[in-house]
Design a protein around this motif. Structure first.
Motif, PDB file in Angstrom:
ATOM      1  N   ASN B  24       0.862  -1.179   0.000  1.00 43.97           N
ATOM      2  CA  ASN B  24       0.000   0.000   0.000  1.00 43.97           C
ATOM      3  C   ASN B  24       0.897   1.227   0.000  1.00 43.97           C
ATOM      4  O   ASN B  24       1.606   1.491   0.985  1.00 43.97           O
ATOM      5  N   PRO B  25       0.907   2.001  -1.073  1.00 44.52           N
ATOM      6  CA  PRO B  25       1.841   3.130  -1.155  1.00 44.52           C
ATOM      7  C   PRO B  25       1.378   4.321  -0.329  1.00 44.52           C
ATOM      8  O   PRO B  25       0.283   4.319   0.244  1.00 44.52           O
ATOM      9  N   ILE B  26       2.220   5.329  -0.288  1.00 43.42           N
ATOM     10  CA  ILE B  26       1.858   6.570   0.381  1.00 43.42           C
ATOM     11  C   ILE B  26       0.698   7.205  -0.381  1.00 43.42           C
ATOM     12  O   ILE B  26       0.691   7.233  -1.618  1.00 43.42           O
ATOM     13  N   SER B  27      -0.260   7.721   0.363  1.00 42.78           N
ATOM     14  CA  SER B  27      -1.447   8.303  -0.247  1.00 42.78           C
ATOM     15  C   SER B  27      -1.073   9.421  -1.211  1.00 42.78           C
ATOM     16  O   SER B  27      -0.282  10.311  -0.889  1.00 42.78           O
ATOM     17  N   GLY B  28      -1.634   9.342  -2.418  1.00 41.71           N
ATOM     18  CA  GLY B  28      -1.376  10.379  -3.398  1.00 41.71           C
ATOM     19  C   GLY B  28      -0.194  10.106  -4.313  1.00 41.71           C
ATOM     20  O   GLY B  28       0.033  10.836  -5.278  1.00 41.71           O
TER      21      GLY B  28
END
Lengths: 112, 115
Positions: B24-28
């Protein structure tokens, strides 16, 4: 074909002294360079970067020097602290695409 | 700001079994990368996504590795069947955008051992 090379697998330095980590690259199209620091069981964390239009970038105790003609960059840590003990990776990328090429890492040990 | 999340942290399987990793990557962050780091080497890019499209998978062993990024957010990397030489740490990273100076932020990695 290793495009980014870190020829020193390990380095030991006394606390308070300067640590110098070196990195060489072969691709003259590389225009952006980064250093990452990695502690055991963690992912690499970004430390400092430099673009090819500069020859020096400083951030606190960390300075990166770029010598484009020699295709060489170095990371200076002054003064070195025991918490700096980690594996340091240099990485480079070209001006097309976003693929980073990583070196094999240098394990730095700062002796108290 | 939450960092890049990966699971599981450790996985041990036997050769010829299948395994999947989640990121799950960093948001945005629009760009997501999967790297393979074999002991004593630097990370090697396996695949790069821009949103949910593949930008570069030239070093992905496509006969056994697959990856997807549904809806341009989470991603999974699968190995089927695993070989002994797949033992490595699998790192996921994300960056805000593709092109130009752009820092990648790494997750803690999944350490895979194939017996």
């Amino acid at each position: 074909d290793q495009q980014v090379k870190q020829n020193s697998p390990s380095l030991s330095v006394q606390e308070g002294r300067i640590s110098i980590l070196n990195c060489d690259y072969t691709n003259s199209m590389f225009d952006y360079f980064l250093w990452y620091k990695k502690y055991p069981a963690e992912g690499p964390t970004f430390l400092i970067s430099i673009s090819s239009i500069k020859d020096k970038n400083e951030d606190g105790r960390f300075t990166v020097f770029l010598n484009k003609s020699a295709k060489h960059l170095s990371l200076h840590i002054v003064p070195s602290q025991p918490g700096d003990s980690a594996v340091y990776f240099c990485a480079s990328k070209g001006n097309t695409g976003n693929q980073f090429y990583f070196g094999t890492g240098t394990s730095l040990t700062v002796i108290p | 700001e939450a960092g890049v999340a990966q699971s599981p942290r450790y996985k041990i399987i036997e050769k010829r079994q299948s395994v999947a990793f989640w990121c799950n990557p960093i948001s945005g962050h629009a760009t997501l990368y999967w790297y393979q780091q074999i002991l004593g080497q630097g990370p090697k890019l396996l695949i790069q996504f821009q949103n949910n499209g593949v930008v570069d998978d030239s070093q992905l062993p496509k006969d056994r590795f697959s990856a997807e990024r549904l809806k341009g957010v989470d991603s999974t990397l699968k190995i089927q069947p695993a070989k002994l030489e797949d033992s490595a740490v699998y790192l996921c990273a994300s960056s805000f955008q593709r092109g130009g100076p752009d820092t990648q932020y790494f997750g803690p990695g999944t350490r895979l051992t194939v017996l």
